[in-house]
Design a protein around this motif. Structure first.
Motif, PDB file in Angstrom:
ATOM      1  N   PHE A  99       0.822  -1.214   0.000  1.00  0.00           N
ATOM      2  CA  PHE A  99       0.000   0.000   0.000  1.00  0.00           C
ATOM      3  C   PHE A  99       0.857   1.266   0.000  1.00  0.00           C
ATOM      4  N   VAL A 100       2.176   1.101  -0.180  1.00  0.00           N
ATOM      5  CA  VAL A 100       3.109   2.226  -0.048  1.00  0.00           C
ATOM      6  C   VAL A 100       4.024   2.370  -1.268  1.00  0.00           C
ATOM      7  N   LEU A 101       4.563   1.266  -1.771  1.00  0.00           N
ATOM      8  CA  LEU A 101       5.641   1.314  -2.749  1.00  0.00           C
ATOM      9  C   LEU A 101       5.138   1.624  -4.164  1.00  0.00           C
ATOM     10  N   PRO A 102       5.917   2.365  -4.942  1.00  0.00           N
ATOM     11  CA  PRO A 102       5.516   2.785  -6.307  1.00  0.00           C
ATOM     12  C   PRO A 102       5.825   1.701  -7.335  1.00  0.00           C
ATOM     13  N   ASN A 103       5.105   0.582  -7.273  1.00  0.00           N
ATOM     14  CA  ASN A 103       5.444  -0.589  -8.075  1.00  0.00           C
ATOM     15  C   ASN A 103       4.591  -0.765  -9.329  1.00  0.00           C
ATOM     16  N   VAL A 125      -3.586  -1.652 -13.243  1.00  0.00           N
ATOM     17  CA  VAL A 125      -4.152  -0.423 -12.681  1.00  0.00           C
ATOM     18  C   VAL A 125      -3.300   0.115 -11.537  1.00  0.00           C
ATOM     19  N   ASP A 126      -3.038   1.389 -11.553  1.00  0.00           N
ATOM     20  CA  ASP A 126      -2.336   2.041 -10.451  1.00  0.00           C
ATOM     21  C   ASP A 126      -3.344   2.476  -9.385  1.00  0.00           C
ATOM     22  N   TYR A 127      -2.856   2.879  -8.226  1.00  0.00           N
ATOM     23  CA  TYR A 127      -3.704   3.402  -7.148  1.00  0.00           C
ATOM     24  C   TYR A 127      -2.849   4.252  -6.213  1.00  0.00           C
ATOM     25  N   VAL A 128      -3.510   5.123  -5.459  1.00  0.00           N
ATOM     26  CA  VAL A 128      -2.784   6.025  -4.561  1.00  0.00           C
ATOM     27  C   VAL A 128      -2.107   5.236  -3.446  1.00  0.00           C
ATOM     28  N   GLY A 168      -4.417  -9.759  -8.522  1.00  0.00           N
ATOM     29  CA  GLY A 168      -3.650  -8.837  -7.703  1.00  0.00           C
ATOM     30  C   GLY A 168      -2.566  -9.547  -6.923  1.00  0.00           C
ATOM     31  N   PHE A 169      -1.574  -8.779  -6.507  1.00  0.00           N
ATOM     32  CA  PHE A 169      -0.434  -9.302  -5.765  1.00  0.00           C
ATOM     33  C   PHE A 169      -0.313  -8.569  -4.433  1.00  0.00           C
ATOM     34  N   SER A 170      -0.223  -9.311  -3.336  1.00  0.00           N
ATOM     35  CA  SER A 170       0.025  -8.736  -2.017  1.00  0.00           C
ATOM     36  C   SER A 170      -1.038  -7.685  -1.679  1.00  0.00           C
ATOM     37  N   ALA A 171      -0.623  -6.425  -1.483  1.00  0.00           N
ATOM     38  CA  ALA A 171      -1.603  -5.369  -1.208  1.00  0.00           C
ATOM     39  C   ALA A 171      -2.591  -5.231  -2.360  1.00  0.00           C
TER      40      ALA A 171
END
Length: 366
Positions: A99-103, A125-128, A168-171
């Motif tokens: 929920f933090v890293l710009p991956n 899809v990206d997210y904040v 989806g992966f992880s978060a």
């Protein structure tokens, strides 16, 4: 948060108090951004092909849609199989990030694999990201994307909105699961809008305190455990109800999930039981039966593998990850075949077996 953002009445505020702890989280997040964003870009450009996906088999382009909740331009990478005039089916994928890293872009190998093998379109899809945008802002953007997809994507981008799967992966696995519970069912409709979901090592339960989760296969790396604690602190503001099913998706009603749910996790991962608990719950509360062959929940164990084992920057990880990606291909293909067929027959004319038998058969392929 900025004054430009908005939230429904009664929703969590979605912001951290301005404390030294919050400033510390922001500082660490900014350092990680600078260190890890180049790795995501490397993954995007150099981890898009394997033995199942030859070079040139998939084309990529990036579009931007407006997210009403955050009022930002949200990037979506679209993967399309070359040589296919009209791809059937769409997969929407959310990357891992804590929920933090710009991956965003790091899942290019998975997305290319799905597009090439299923001859479908894949939206990455990206997210904040937290801590600047903590819960529930990422969930709101997931809702923004899925609303856009079902209402406008067919007209604006020519996408197939009838055959749909999420991943989806992880978060990102958490967000895709949450999104599936919010959008699979639709009022006054007999068919689900989302036929399947496949996730790798998702977090599903935030009700357990940091550090209380264990890995059944052995002790996970201590650095990874500390990172998970940092991620949780960044994503969840103090005072948040951790039993909210948009956070702890394990607590969402079983009937709100797609009929096909597939999860894989390594037994050296502290999130192993998160995925296993969700699958066990689904199999208990909505067991597979001859009355509805489409219903199946499957959990796959990656023996002696840690969190993110399929995305390590080496050839061995790339090849092993492809084996599990093929299982996802099989699962989504079967879900879409059953939808197209509109009957209760499986591919060999026999009823779908119970989840445990299916699990054993799939594991045999590895």
């Amino acid at each position: 948060m900025t004054a430009a953002t908005s939230r429904p009445t009664g929703e969590p505020a979605g912001s951290h108090a301005w404390t030294l702890q919050y400033l510390r989280l922001r500082l660490i997040a900014n350092v990680l951004f600078c260190l890890l964003r180049p790795l995501a870009l490397i993954g995007y450009y150099f981890r898009s092909y394997n033995e199942h996906v030859p070079s040139g088999a998939v084309s990529r382009r990036t579009i931007y849609i407006r997210a009403p909740s955050t009022r930002r331009r949200l990037p979506i990478i679209i993967y399309t199989p070359t040589g296919v005039s009209k791809p059937r089916g769409t997969i929407l994928n959310w990357h891992g990030s804590g929920f933090v890293l710009p991956n965003h872009g790091l899942d290019s190998l998975f997305c290319s694999h799905m597009a090439a093998r299923l001859e479908c379109t894949v939206l990455d899809v990206d997210y904040v990201k937290a801590p600047k945008w903590p819960f529930p802002w990422a969930v709101r953007e997931v809702s923004d994307v899925l609303s856009w997809f079902f209402e406008r994507a067919k007209v604006e981008q020519g996408l197939d909105t009838d055959y749909v799967a999420l991943s989806g992966f992880s978060a990102g696995g958490n967000l895709s699961l949450v999104g599936s519970t919010l959008f699979t069912k639709q009022a006054d409709a007999q068919e689900d809008r989302i036929q399947a979901i496949a996730c790798f090592y998702p977090v599903t339960d935030f009700t357990k305190p940091d550090g209380s989760k264990s890995a059944p296969g052995g002790k996970p790396p201590s650095l990874l455990v500390r990172l998970f604690k940092f991620f949780s602190q960044s994503y969840i503001p103090k005072g948040t109800n951790v039993r909210d099913p948009r956070l702890s998706v394990l607590l969402a009603p079983s009937e709100s999930f797609p009929k096909r749910v597939w999860i894989a996790a390594g037994d050296l991962d502290t999130l192993y039981t998160d995925g296993q608990d969700l699958i066990n719950k689904l199999n208990k509360e909505r067991p597979s039966s001859a009355q509805d062959e489409q219903v199946r929940a499957t959990f796959i164990t990656a023996t002696q593998r840690k969190h993110g084992w399929d995305q390590e920057p080496n050839t061995k990880s790339k090849k092993e990850g492809a084996k599990y990606y093929e299982l996802v291909v099989d699962e989504i293909r079967e879900a879409w075949r059953l939808k197209a067929q509109g009957s209760r027959s499986s591919s060999d004319g026999q009823p779908v077996s119970a989840a445990n038998a299916a699990n054993a058969a799939i594991k045999g392929k590895l």
